[in-house]
Motif scaffolding. Structure first.
Motif, PDB file in Angstrom:
ATOM      1  N   LEU A 128     -39.263  66.187   3.085  1.00 41.63           N
ATOM      2  CA  LEU A 128     -38.388  66.323   1.923  1.00 41.63           C
ATOM      3  C   LEU A 128     -36.956  65.944   2.261  1.00 41.63           C
ATOM      4  CD1 LEU A 128     -39.774  69.646   0.404  1.00 41.63           C
ATOM      5  CD2 LEU A 128     -39.892  67.363  -0.630  1.00 41.63           C
ATOM      6  N   THR A 129     -36.479  66.385   3.427  1.00 47.59           N
ATOM      7  CA  THR A 129     -35.109  66.058   3.829  1.00 47.59           C
ATOM      8  C   THR A 129     -34.919  64.557   3.943  1.00 47.59           C
ATOM      9  OG1 THR A 129     -34.903  68.149   5.042  1.00 47.59           O
ATOM     10  CG2 THR A 129     -33.357  66.408   5.606  1.00 47.59           C
ATOM     11  N   VAL A 130     -35.852  63.883   4.593  1.00 43.03           N
ATOM     12  CA  VAL A 130     -35.735  62.435   4.798  1.00 43.03           C
ATOM     13  C   VAL A 130     -35.905  61.688   3.478  1.00 43.03           C
ATOM     14  CG1 VAL A 130     -36.743  60.430   5.947  1.00 43.03           C
ATOM     15  CG2 VAL A 130     -36.497  62.594   7.189  1.00 43.03           C
ATOM     16  N   LEU A 131     -36.904  62.062   2.699  1.00 40.57           N
ATOM     17  CA  LEU A 131     -37.185  61.347   1.452  1.00 40.57           C
ATOM     18  C   LEU A 131     -36.026  61.463   0.464  1.00 40.57           C
ATOM     19  CD1 LEU A 131     -39.100  59.779  -0.376  1.00 40.57           C
ATOM     20  CD2 LEU A 131     -40.098  61.964  -1.100  1.00 40.57           C
ATOM     21  N   ILE A 132     -35.524  62.680   0.252  1.00 42.70           N
ATOM     22  CA  ILE A 132     -34.416  62.855  -0.701  1.00 42.70           C
ATOM     23  C   ILE A 132     -33.151  62.190  -0.192  1.00 42.70           C
ATOM     24  CG2 ILE A 132     -33.016  64.535  -1.934  1.00 42.70           C
ATOM     25  CD1 ILE A 132     -35.931  64.352  -2.831  1.00 42.70           C
ATOM     26  N   GLY A 133     -32.911  62.275   1.120  1.00 49.70           N
ATOM     27  CA  GLY A 133     -31.747  61.596   1.685  1.00 49.70           C
ATOM     28  C   GLY A 133     -31.817  60.094   1.479  1.00 49.70           C
ATOM     29  N   LEU A 134     -33.012  59.519   1.637  1.00 49.59           N
ATOM     30  CA  LEU A 134     -33.186  58.087   1.443  1.00 49.59           C
ATOM     31  C   LEU A 134     -33.016  57.708  -0.030  1.00 49.59           C
ATOM     32  CD1 LEU A 134     -33.922  55.356   2.657  1.00 49.59           C
ATOM     33  CD2 LEU A 134     -36.331  55.939   2.359  1.00 49.59           C
ATOM     34  N   LEU A 135     -33.590  58.495  -0.925  1.00 47.88           N
ATOM     35  CA  LEU A 135     -33.455  58.214  -2.358  1.00 47.88           C
ATOM     36  C   LEU A 135     -31.998  58.319  -2.808  1.00 47.88           C
ATOM     37  CD1 LEU A 135     -36.591  60.082  -3.781  1.00 47.88           C
ATOM     38  CD2 LEU A 135     -36.256  57.609  -3.543  1.00 47.88           C
ATOM     39  N   THR A 136     -31.280  59.305  -2.272  1.00 44.37           N
ATOM     40  CA  THR A 136     -29.861  59.445  -2.605  1.00 44.37           C
ATOM     41  C   THR A 136     -29.066  58.234  -2.140  1.00 44.37           C
ATOM     42  OG1 THR A 136     -30.037  61.857  -2.420  1.00 44.37           O
ATOM     43  CG2 THR A 136     -27.832  60.900  -2.327  1.00 44.37           C
ATOM     44  N   ALA A 137     -29.384  57.749  -0.927  1.00 40.37           N
ATOM     45  CA  ALA A 137     -28.705  56.562  -0.408  1.00 40.37           C
ATOM     46  C   ALA A 137     -29.024  55.330  -1.254  1.00 40.37           C
ATOM     47  CB  ALA A 137     -29.115  56.323   1.044  1.00 40.37           C
ATOM     48  N   GLU A 138     -30.266  55.197  -1.680  1.00 32.90           N
ATOM     49  CA  GLU A 138     -30.660  54.051  -2.514  1.00 32.90           C
ATOM     50  C   GLU A 138     -29.933  54.072  -3.856  1.00 32.90           C
ATOM     51  OE1 GLU A 138     -32.309  51.452  -2.010  1.00 32.90           O
ATOM     52  OE2 GLU A 138     -33.676  51.749  -0.327  1.00 32.90           O
ATOM     53  N   GLY A 139     -29.671  55.252  -4.390  1.00 33.50           N
ATOM     54  CA  GLY A 139     -29.040  55.358  -5.701  1.00 33.50           C
ATOM     55  C   GLY A 139     -27.541  55.328  -5.682  1.00 33.50           C
ATOM     56  N   GLY A 140     -26.923  55.381  -4.501  1.00 34.50           N
ATOM     57  CA  GLY A 140     -25.464  55.411  -4.414  1.00 34.50           C
ATOM     58  C   GLY A 140     -24.875  54.033  -4.190  1.00 34.50           C
ATOM     59  N   HIS A 141     -23.876  53.665  -4.973  1.00 33.83           N
ATOM     60  CA  HIS A 141     -23.182  52.383  -4.844  1.00 33.83           C
ATOM     61  C   HIS A 141     -21.685  52.629  -4.979  1.00 33.83           C
ATOM     62  CE1 HIS A 141     -27.247  51.160  -5.993  1.00 33.83           C
ATOM     63  NE2 HIS A 141     -26.983  49.994  -5.425  1.00 33.83           N
ATOM     64  N   THR A 142     -20.897  51.786  -4.330  1.00 38.21           N
ATOM     65  CA  THR A 142     -19.450  51.900  -4.439  1.00 38.21           C
ATOM     66  C   THR A 142     -18.817  50.523  -4.351  1.00 38.21           C
ATOM     67  OG1 THR A 142     -17.473  53.000  -3.556  1.00 38.21           O
ATOM     68  CG2 THR A 142     -19.042  52.173  -1.955  1.00 38.21           C
ATOM     69  N   VAL A 188     -31.768  68.515   2.276  1.00 39.97           N
ATOM     70  CA  VAL A 188     -32.001  69.903   2.705  1.00 39.97           C
ATOM     71  C   VAL A 188     -31.997  70.857   1.514  1.00 39.97           C
ATOM     72  CG1 VAL A 188     -31.025  69.510   5.001  1.00 39.97           C
ATOM     73  CG2 VAL A 188     -29.541  70.297   3.164  1.00 39.97           C
ATOM     74  N   GLU A 189     -31.344  70.454   0.423  1.00 38.96           N
ATOM     75  CA  GLU A 189     -31.328  71.325  -0.754  1.00 38.96           C
ATOM     76  C   GLU A 189     -32.732  71.487  -1.334  1.00 38.96           C
ATOM     77  OE1 GLU A 189     -28.495  69.742  -3.445  1.00 38.96           O
ATOM     78  OE2 GLU A 189     -26.806  69.909  -2.059  1.00 38.96           O
ATOM     79  N   ILE A 190     -33.561  70.455  -1.219  1.00 40.22           N
ATOM     80  CA  ILE A 190     -34.947  70.540  -1.665  1.00 40.22           C
ATOM     81  C   ILE A 190     -35.828  71.121  -0.574  1.00 40.22           C
ATOM     82  CG2 ILE A 190     -36.875  69.233  -2.634  1.00 40.22           C
ATOM     83  CD1 ILE A 190     -34.388  69.383  -4.391  1.00 40.22           C
ATOM     84  N   ALA A 191     -35.512  70.812   0.679  1.00 39.37           N
ATOM     85  CA  ALA A 191     -36.287  71.353   1.803  1.00 39.37           C
ATOM     86  C   ALA A 191     -36.201  72.877   1.861  1.00 39.37           C
ATOM     87  CB  ALA A 191     -35.805  70.742   3.113  1.00 39.37           C
ATOM     88  N   LEU A 192     -35.206  73.461   1.206  1.00 39.12           N
ATOM     89  CA  LEU A 192     -35.088  74.921   1.166  1.00 39.12           C
ATOM     90  C   LEU A 192     -36.361  75.576   0.632  1.00 39.12           C
ATOM     91  CD1 LEU A 192     -31.486  75.707  -0.156  1.00 39.12           C
ATOM     92  CD2 LEU A 192     -32.401  76.112   2.114  1.00 39.12           C
ATOM     93  N   PHE A 193     -37.038  74.929  -0.280  1.00 40.34           N
ATOM     94  CA  PHE A 193     -38.251  75.505  -0.856  1.00 40.34           C
ATOM     95  C   PHE A 193     -39.289  75.762   0.246  1.00 40.34           C
ATOM     96  CE2 PHE A 193     -36.189  73.577  -4.438  1.00 40.34           C
ATOM     97  CZ  PHE A 193     -36.502  74.388  -5.519  1.00 40.34           C
TER      98      PHE A 193
END
Length: 499
Positions: A32-46, A303-308
């Motif tokens: 969960l930590t790796v997957l959500i971190g990767l998805l967050t990175a994919e969705g972030g642009h600047t 980690v916010e999702i990995a808390l579960f």
């Protein structure tokens, strides 16, 4: 650690690893930590959205032929913003984005030397004004030096004077960029704006000539430069005030075009200069840095999702034994119940910390190249590795955060003794209350993030953001306090009741 405690730890480790749900929970934590971190990175642009180079300021100058030196004491500088700039400069002319070398003091970022606004050297021992500054050109090289007393000088750096003509303009300058501000306009709504600023600096003993301190036109001698707008001519000595600005610089909050004309006033053996604008380029001189995102915290957002998974593991580590009544056997083998709980805590914390460390390290390594591909790269976002102190603190600290949540869950499990009740209580405390508070009231969201166990998640932060409820270590300390209190209550209750 005593022999009996070691035996208890070994027994708890054997029990924990023999339960299938333990492995599932630890793998889920990593995944969960790796997957959500990767998805967050994919969705972030600047993207920056501003000019590549900003070169606009109030410049008090006079011609300097051939090799020579410009020296001054920046006696005072107003704190109009952390990146306000005041110092000495050699410039090819008075047009924007023309070759130049500048040495400056800032209220919040020390002493800096810039070449054409694109290259920057810093002096690690420097602070805010007062400081003496000196630029010396010799054989197509320019050396910057600083002094606290005007006698003992230390070199900041030496650079080539590429582009400076035989006769250039030498003098002092003042710049003060817009300061980006953000505030909560309501739950989930952030409003950004730019606050206009005007810098002010007092210069003493301004000299420009063939050698340091030798100049017939010393601005400290009185009445050297006067004026309130671009082109104001000195009464004597040839000093002139110009508002430097590139003509193609658009207006707007990102441009840092001078908002008000510069002014200069001579009196009391000093020059007082005011000006706005900025000097630098993307990643140099603070240009673009006020809108930076925390890429390290973003990479660890999973980690916010990995808390579960961590909550479930911590609760089941004890409630499963209460449910199956095997806790009686455990207490028969090891009658000292406090030792049993201590052994469970050691095994659980070590397992979750190890899994969290792997999860956070992998998440950072996987997310970083994706972030760079989406615009989060140098110069605004320097490339970082796991060996970087900021990254190391965030990765190890976040693993510690997960371990503390697991221990908190263990303590709640002992107190409640029911899996469903303990899990619901923890989900309410760590997930539901923060979520509800954040969407109903900005103040409530900040206080919940400050005073509840979820404050421990702040350990991921590596740069201050206005929306942060608390700091990294203070947040982790709040979680540690809740965990210690809960485990203490669990020790006390477990020793005084039947299994």
């Amino acid at each position: 650690m005593s022999t009996s405690l070691l035996r208890a730890v070994r027994a708890e480790w054997t029990k924990l690893r023999s339960v299938r749900s333990t492995g599932v929970a630890l793998l889920a934590t990593i995944a969960l930590t790796v997957l959500i971190g990767l998805l967050t990175a994919e969705g972030g642009h600047t993207s920056y959205g501003g000019p590549p180079v900003v070169d606009s300021f109030a410049f008090v100058h006079r011609p300097l032929a051939g090799d020579g030196t410009v020296t001054t004491k920046v006696a005072a500088q107003s704190d109009s913003g952390p990146w306000a700039k005041a110092g000495v400069m050699l410039k090819s002319g008075t047009g924007g984005v023309s070759p130049e070398v500048a040495l400056m003091v800032t209220p919040g970022h020390g002493i800096r030397m810039q070449v054409d606004g694109k290259r920057e050297l810093t002096w690690p021992d420097g602070g805010a004004a007062p400081y003496w500054l000196r630029l010396t050109r010799s054989a197509h090289r320019v050396t910057g030096a600083v002094s606290a007393d005007g006698r003992a000088w230390r070199t900041v750096g030496t650079v080539t004077d590429g582009g400076l003509p035989a006769t250039c303009e030498a003098g002092v300058f003042v710049a003060s960029p817009d300061v980006a501000t953000s505030h909560w306009a309501g739950p989930g709504k952030v409003v950004g704006a730019a606050r206009r600023t005007t810098g002010r600096a007092v210069f003493e003993h301004l000299t420009a000539g063939a050698a340091a301190g030798v100049d017939a036109a010393d601005a400290g001698a009185g009445g050297a430069a006067t004026g309130t707008s671009s082109g104001a001519q000195a009464a004597d000595g040839g000093w002139q005030l110009t508002d430097v600005a590139q003509p193609d610089l658009p207006a707007g909050p990102l441009s840092n075009r001078p908002q008000t004309p510069g002014t200069v006033h001579a009196g009391g053996g000093a020059l007082t200069v005011t000006g706005s604008g900025d000097l630098g380029s993307l990643g140099v001189g603070g240009i673009g840095t006020e809108a930076l995102d925390d890429t390290i915290a973003s990479a660890l957002s999973g980690v916010e999702i990995a808390l579960f998974a961590v909550i479930a593991l911590g609760v089941l580590a004890v409630t499963s034994e209460y449910r199956t009544r095997t806790i009686r056997t455990t207490f028969t083998v090891c009658p000292r119940r406090g030792r049993v709980l201590a052994a469970k805590a050691v095994v659980l914390a070590a397992g979750v910390f190890a899994a969290g460390l792997v999860a956070c390290a992998v998440s950072f390594v996987v997310a970083s190249p994706v972030q760079r591909r989406n615009g989060y790269g140098p110069p605004l976002f320097p490339e970082r590795s796991l060996a970087d102190p900021l990254v190391l603190r965030a990765v190890v600290g976040t693993a510690g955060f997960l371990a503390l949540v697991a221990l908190l869950s263990l303590g709640v499990g002992v107190l409640v003794r029911r899996t469903a009740g303990a899990v619901i209580l923890l989900f309410t405390l760590l997930v539901v209350i923060p979520l509800v508070a954040s969407i109903t009231s900005v103040g409530a969201g900040l206080w919940v993030g400050r005073l509840t166990p979820v404050a421990g998640a702040a350990i991921r932060q590596t740069r201050p953001m206005f929306q942060d409820a608390t700091g990294p270590w203070s947040g982790l300390a709040v979680l540690a306090g809740y965990t210690a209190a809960t485990l203490g209550a669990a020790f006390w209750v477990q020793r005084r009741r039947d299994a």
